[in-house]
Design a protein around this motif. Structure first.
Motif, short mmCIF file in Angstrom:
data_model
loop_
_atom_site.label_atom_id
_atom_site.label_comp_id
_atom_site.label_asym_id
_atom_site.label_seq_id
_atom_site.Cartn_x
_atom_site.Cartn_y
_atom_site.Cartn_z
N GLY A 1 0.81 -1.21 0.00
CA GLY A 1 0.00 0.00 0.00
C GLY A 1 0.84 1.26 0.00
O GLY A 1 2.05 1.24 -0.19
N THR B 1 -4.40 -4.04 -1.05
CA THR B 1 -3.33 -3.85 -0.07
C THR B 1 -3.33 -4.97 0.96
O THR B 1 -4.33 -5.70 1.10
N ARG C 1 -4.38 2.26 -1.51
CA ARG C 1 -3.80 1.48 -2.59
C ARG C 1 -2.57 2.18 -3.19
O ARG C 1 -2.53 3.40 -3.29
N ASP C 2 -1.62 1.37 -3.58
CA ASP C 2 -0.39 1.86 -4.18
C ASP C 2 -0.72 2.50 -5.53
O ASP C 2 -1.35 1.87 -6.38
#
Length: 362
Positions: free
Chosen positions: A231, A250, A241-242
């Motif tokens: 994440g 995540t 979220r990345d």
């Protein structure tokens, strides 16, 4: 204000500071010279891909356009190279050293092999990253967004060591109730991916650059199934979220969906503390002790010019991901975030390492 919110606000402050113009550099000229950028990992990992991405851009931006050569000094989970760099002193500005979370964590935990002191070095650039955990095709077919169907599977994982950046995935998998047996001693995360490709491991994790550069091909070929990212942090210190992998859940989401995994309490607080120390500011570039200010300023301006390139956002997103890059005061401040975690988190992880792997740091 929690410690984690404070840390996130500090990181956001460093992002702002990264945009501050560097002092005008004195006449430093690298014409005809070769810059050695030493990476304390193998040539197959994410740090190698990070340095190999920035190296040519740095060459173009430094006065005199010197050749930038990335060299590798793996061993002891990167402490070998870091201990070597500690003994180096400024000569002519042609030595640069790169570290990652796997260099930071032994320092944070008081690993007896650490003979280096981050505060002696001169940071000129720092960048964030993310990480993606993935499964082989057979076990990935059981993954439904939770780890419930994976708890009876015996997993093998190629690891640099439990006191390295690997403690983030190892602790996460334990919190999910998974049985993951690490094979310690690999020299870089790329070597872990090679174990996975050869079928010697059935679970793996890579930092974003390593995943983009090597693991996405496995996913595209159906040989690997993404499980989760660690994440990213929003402005309030929450795990989100990345941005490089917005379609992958995540760890927090997977934990919330898994029986027995909690996103509060001592284990979660410790995991999050080391995630914050190891990923939002994950890779740093240093000049050695004793480097004159004019050389530091020259490198700072060069890295700022790299980030200011019109095509930087596009090319970096494909090679190292969509993460902030810190320079100047931002890099110095980012170093502070990367090398500090609460004492309670250190105590939890120290006890966990002893109980889970027999690793004593006391």
């Amino acid at each position: 204000m929690t410690k984690f919110n404070f840390t996130r606000r500090a990181v956001m402050g460093f992002i702002a500071a990264a945009g501050i113009a560097a002092p005008a550099a004195a006449e430093v000229d690298f014409t005809g010279k070769t810059i050695e950028w030493v990476i304390p990992f193998s040539e197959t990992g994410g740090s190698a891909k990070w340095a190999n991405f920035f190296g040519p851009l740095l060459s173009e931006a430094l006065p005199g356009k010197p050749t930038v050569v990335v060299k590798f000094m793996p061993g002891a989970g990167s402490t070998k190279g870091a201990n070597w760099f500690q003994e180096q002193e400024h000569e002519d500005g042609t030595l640069l050293f790169g570290t990652s979370g796997s260099t930071q964590f032994p320092y944070l935990l008081g690993d007896p092999r650490v003979r280096y002191e981050y505060n002696d070095w001169n940071p000129v650039m720092a960048s964030g990253t993310g990480g993606v955990a993935y499964l082989n095709a057979e076990d990935g077919a059981k993954f439904d967004g939770s780890a419930n169907a994976l708890k009876d599977t015996d997993f093998i994982y190629g690891s640099q060591g439990a006191t390295r950046l690997d403690l983030v995935p190892l602790l996460a998998w334990q919190m999910l109730g998974m049985n993951v047996e690490p094979v310690f001693g690999i020299k870089g995360r790329g070597d872990g991916r090679l174990m996975f490709e050869r079928g010697e491991a059935n679970i793996d994790y890579q930092t974003s650059s390593g995943y983009l550069g090597g693991s996405t091909a496995l996913v595209n070929d159906g040989k690997a199934i993404p499980m989760m990212t660690w994440g990213a942090l929003d402005a309030d210190g929450n795990i989100v979220r990345d941005p490089t992998f917005p379609d992958i859940a995540t760890f927090k989401e997977v934990c919330q969906a898994t029986d027995g995994c909690e996103t509060s309490g001592d284990a979660w607080d410790a995991w999050k503390a080391f995630f914050v120390a190891g990923f939002p500011v994950q890779k740093l570039a240093f000049l050695p002790a004793g480097t004159p200010q004019d050389v530091i300023d020259t490198y700072t301006k060069a890295f700022q010019d790299v980030v200011a390139r019109a095509d930087f956002a596009e090319i970096s997103s494909k090679r190292v991901g969509k993460y902030p890059v810190f320079t100047g005061e931002g890099a110095q401040g980012a170093l502070g975030t990367a090398t500090q975690v609460p004492d309670s988190a250190k105590a939890y992880v120290t006890d966990w390492l002893q109980n889970a792997y027999g690793v004593s740091l006391k």
